[in-house]
Design an enzyme around this catalytic site. Structure first.
Site, PDB file in Angstrom:
ATOM      1  N   CYS A   2       0.834  -1.200   0.000  1.00 30.37           N
ATOM      2  CA  CYS A   2       0.000   0.000   0.000  1.00 30.37           C
ATOM      3  C   CYS A   2       0.868   1.248   0.000  1.00 30.37           C
ATOM      4  CB  CYS A   2      -0.916   0.011   1.212  1.00 30.37           C
ATOM      5  SG  CYS A   2      -2.014  -1.410   1.318  1.00 30.37           S
ATOM      6  N   ARG A  27       4.303   0.487  -6.015  1.00 26.19           N
ATOM      7  CA  ARG A  27       4.299  -0.435  -4.881  1.00 26.19           C
ATOM      8  C   ARG A  27       3.219  -1.505  -5.032  1.00 26.19           C
ATOM      9  NH1 ARG A  27       6.696   1.822  -0.074  1.00 26.19           N
ATOM     10  NH2 ARG A  27       5.225   0.659   1.201  1.00 26.19           N
ATOM     11  N   TRP A  72      -3.194  -2.393  -1.903  1.00 25.85           N
ATOM     12  CA  TRP A  72      -2.881  -3.713  -2.450  1.00 25.85           C
ATOM     13  C   TRP A  72      -3.524  -4.714  -1.496  1.00 25.85           C
ATOM     14  CZ3 TRP A  72      -0.436  -8.231  -1.008  1.00 25.85           C
ATOM     15  CH2 TRP A  72      -0.061  -9.099  -2.039  1.00 25.85           C
ATOM     16  N   ASN A  97      -1.218   0.903   6.078  1.00 23.83           N
ATOM     17  CA  ASN A  97      -0.380  -0.062   5.367  1.00 23.83           C
ATOM     18  C   ASN A  97       0.112  -1.069   6.392  1.00 23.83           C
ATOM     19  OD1 ASN A  97       1.310  -1.410   3.605  1.00 23.83           O
ATOM     20  ND2 ASN A  97       2.947   0.112   3.705  1.00 23.83           N
ATOM     21  N   GLY A  98      -0.062  -2.364   6.105  1.00 23.84           N
ATOM     22  CA  GLY A  98       0.346  -3.410   7.033  1.00 23.84           C
ATOM     23  C   GLY A  98      -0.784  -4.393   7.235  1.00 23.84           C
ATOM     24  N   GLU A 449      15.288 -17.645 -11.514  1.00 26.10           N
ATOM     25  CA  GLU A 449      14.880 -16.265 -11.735  1.00 26.10           C
ATOM     26  C   GLU A 449      14.080 -16.131 -13.037  1.00 26.10           C
ATOM     27  OE1 GLU A 449      14.468 -12.076 -11.507  1.00 26.10           O
ATOM     28  OE2 GLU A 449      14.612 -13.712 -10.061  1.00 26.10           O
ATOM     29  N   LYS A 453      10.190 -14.798 -13.431  1.00 27.44           N
ATOM     30  CA  LYS A 453       9.775 -13.718 -14.326  1.00 27.44           C
ATOM     31  C   LYS A 453       8.584 -14.142 -15.181  1.00 27.44           C
ATOM     32  CE  LYS A 453      12.538 -10.296 -13.504  1.00 27.44           C
ATOM     33  NZ  LYS A 453      12.680 -10.737 -12.112  1.00 27.44           N
ATOM     34  N   GLU A 456       5.475 -14.307 -13.031  1.00 31.60           N
ATOM     35  CA  GLU A 456       5.022 -12.974 -12.636  1.00 31.60           C
ATOM     36  C   GLU A 456       4.320 -12.241 -13.770  1.00 31.60           C
ATOM     37  OE1 GLU A 456       8.134 -11.142  -9.422  1.00 31.60           O
ATOM     38  OE2 GLU A 456       8.870 -11.368 -11.460  1.00 31.60           O
ATOM     39  N   HIS A 472      15.177 -37.390 -10.704  1.00 28.50           N
ATOM     40  CA  HIS A 472      14.860 -37.741  -9.314  1.00 28.50           C
ATOM     41  C   HIS A 472      13.427 -37.369  -8.943  1.00 28.50           C
ATOM     42  CE1 HIS A 472      18.956 -38.943  -8.597  1.00 28.50           C
ATOM     43  NE2 HIS A 472      19.403 -37.770  -9.041  1.00 28.50           N
ATOM     44  N   LYS A 569       5.303  -4.297  -5.897  1.00 30.86           N
ATOM     45  CA  LYS A 569       6.755  -4.138  -5.973  1.00 30.86           C
ATOM     46  C   LYS A 569       7.396  -4.216  -4.595  1.00 30.86           C
ATOM     47  CE  LYS A 569      10.679  -3.170  -7.965  1.00 30.86           C
ATOM     48  NZ  LYS A 569      11.281  -4.136  -8.891  1.00 30.86           N
TER      49      LYS A 569
END
Length: 574
Positions: A2, A27, A72, A97-98, A449, A453, A456, A472, A569
């Site tokens: 947020c 954010r 968010w 926020n939190g 990574e 990506k 996401e 395996h 973000k």
């Protein structure tokens, strides 16, 4: 997550507040809203989606006190009723926020019914309750905050206190800014750029009321400092998306890494690394170098797991943490919890004066600057580079022979010119719902990574494995038509990699092989020969390649790569 911006001024402030709020959309957001005091009551507007959708009535433009928020979602769907501010009786409004972890308990304890599905709304109801116990607004605010458990950066408006903003923070960042006419509150420094001459970080576990006349330095036992300039590099490259711009910045960012100094960080006997998301993949690369070159026993953990784990801390063990925002809640909590066990702590981060840097004993600042696209790009590659410099520092070498600057420049420029390869791979995988990414050694975390990506940005189920691990268990997932992308370096167990690729082919997989070996051996493989030797530098250059591929694929699938669904973000909740 947020975004919070609030302010009090001697002049109209709402337009400035909303302009700065848009800066905080990086954010993450699903809704937005603002509130002001107008004609003796709270007037507010909320919307689902971007800040620019907020309607700004002319009669509110003269307001000199305002709070604003981008949300968010953590509790409750994206909707206007769940958006902030939460307003009660047209008298009180809060932004938060939190996460209030005990909000259900508080509802039962005080017999409160909330209109929204959020955890945040409980704050304004508690404040109203405590105003029935005391007539002093500041005491009511303090009593409200004492009831909360979890994390918060919160600001409250009360029509009976038209010159005050009531603020509190615990485990969520909050920073104040000022100029000669205004006082601002924001969830991060970027929200204050261009409007604040000086800034002050609000200490953890703060609960105060502030006005333009408040002696903030005395109240907080902290000092103002000049606002850092140029938090985000000037956009001199014209691109369609912010992510592409940040990808294209990487050659200059990596060049700047070469001149960044590593402070005199002592070499520990053992090292524990903690990070989340993309930063964790950097940690896995750094771990290999720290073990093999610096000869320091090293363990890498997900910060969210280490925070609640129980591990051994041999004598002279250091804690190193990595973050692409400096405000990652899981990472911050990990440092707070384990800092006392570590001989010392080190951060690698791209945001100067962030909460993480203020927590650690030693800091390595990467020259990436703040990223505003959700997907990490330049913060990843610059962190890899700076980790290599630390390794060479501990190896007692003045020259960074691990990352060769000239060769790295060649590789990155070559990668950024491989439009045909990027288009080919993106098109090849665009019709697949499942992808597998395989690599060995350093290139296993590179593929982790790459897989992240694609998840996401493209919403495609993608898994990365160490190439030798497929047999395996994961090999059971391979069936005719399964798409596999693999890295095979000629100077790193190339034949083993080819054998692993053959295992995929024999089960009917389609395999794209990225290699530096000029080979005629195809056997059903789709071979892409890279125009450089795959080496240590390639942990950076190949990361850039997969950034481009994921961006291309995202756009092919009709998504917004700068604002992928459900993601933020800056992850400021655990």
């Amino acid at each position: 997550m947020c975004g919070i911006i609030a302010g009090i001024s001697l002049e109209p402030i709402l337009k400035t507040t909303l302009t700065q709020l848009q800066r905080l959309e990086y954010r993450g957001y699903d809704s937005a809203g603002f509130a002001v005091i107008h004609d003796g009551k709270i007037d507010y507007r909320k919307t689902v989606g971007e800040t620019k959708k907020l309607k700004l009535p002319n009669h509110l433009n003269e307001s000199t006190i305002a709070i604003a928020h981008t949300r968010w979602a953590t509790h409750g769907i994206p909707s206007e009723i769940n958006a902030h501010p939460h307003v009660l009786d047209d008298k009180y409004a809060i932004i938060h926020n939190g996460i209030i972890e005990n909000h259900y308990d508080l509802k039962n304890k005080f017999n409160i019914e909330t209109a929204s599905q959020t955890d945040s709304e409980i704050i304004v109801h508690l404040y109203k309750h405590f105003l029935t116990v005391t007539t002093d607004a500041k005491s009511a605010w303090e009593s409200t905050i004492l009831e909360l458990e979890g994390s918060w950066a919160t600001v409250l408006l009360d029509i009976t206190q038209p010159e005050y903003l009531m603020i509190a923070c615990n485990k969520s960042p909050m920073v104040l800014g000022k100029n000669d006419k205004s006082l601002f509150i924001a969830s991060d420094l970027y929200g204050l750029e261009n409007i604040a001459d000086d800034i002050l970080y609000v200490p953890n576990q703060t609960t105060i009321s502030i006005s333009l006349s408040s002696d903030v330095t005395t109240l907080l036992e902290a000092t103002w400092e000049p606002t850092p300039k140029n938090l985000i590099q000037e956009k001199i490259i014209r691109t369609d998306t912010t992510m592409l711009h940040e990808i294209m910045e990487q050659p200059s960012v990596l060049n700047a890494c070469e001149t960044q100094n590593i402070s005199d960080i002592p070499k520990p006997d053992h090292l524990v690394i903690a990070a989340c998301g993309s930063s964790y993949h950097v940690a896995l690369i750094a771990m290999q170098w720290i073990e093999s070159i610096a000869q320091v026993p090293c363990r890498a953990y997900l910060a969210s797991e280490l925070r609640y784990g129980n591990i051994a801390w041999p004598k002279n063990t250091a804690l190193m943490v990595l973050s692409q925002s400096g405000e990652t809640a899981d990472t911050l909590e990990c440092v707070r919890h384990w800092k006392g066990h570590a001989a010392f702590s080190i951060s690698i981060c791209n945001v100067e004066k962030s909460a993480l840097m203020r927590l650690c004993h030693y800091n390595i600042l990467t020259p990436a600057g703040i990223e505003t696209a959700v997907a990490a790009t330049k913060s990843v590659t610059s962190a890899i580079y700076m980790a290599s410099k630390l390794v060479m520092h501990w190896h007692n070498q003045q020259t960074n022979t691990l990352i060769n600057q000239k060769d790295l420049q060649h590789q990155t420029q070559a990668i950024l010119s491989l439009d045909t390869v990027v288009n080919f791979i993106a098109e090849k995988v665009s019709n697949h719902k499942h992808l597998f990414m395989l690599g060995k050694g350093l290139f296993y975390p590179v593929m982790l990574e790459a897989a992240l990506k694609i998840k996401e940005l493209c919403y495609v189920h993608t898994e990365a494995f160490a190439a030798g691990e497929m047999k395996h268990g994961p090999l059971a997932l391979i069936e005719p038509g399964t798409m596999v992308i693999m890295i095979a370096a000629k100077n790193y167990h190339y034949k083993k990699s080819i054998s692993n690729a053959e295992e995929m082919l024999s089960r009917g997989a389609q395999v794209i092989l990225l290699t530096d070996e000029d080979t005629s051996q195809k056997n059903g493989l789709t071979i892409i020969t890279l125009p450089f030797e795959i080496n240590e530098n390639s942990s950076i250059s190949l990361s850039i390649l997969f950034q481009q591929i994921s961006l291309n694929l995202s756009q092919r699938l009709g998504h917004n790569p700068d604002r992928p669904r459900n993601l933020a973000k800056c992850v400021t909740v655990e």
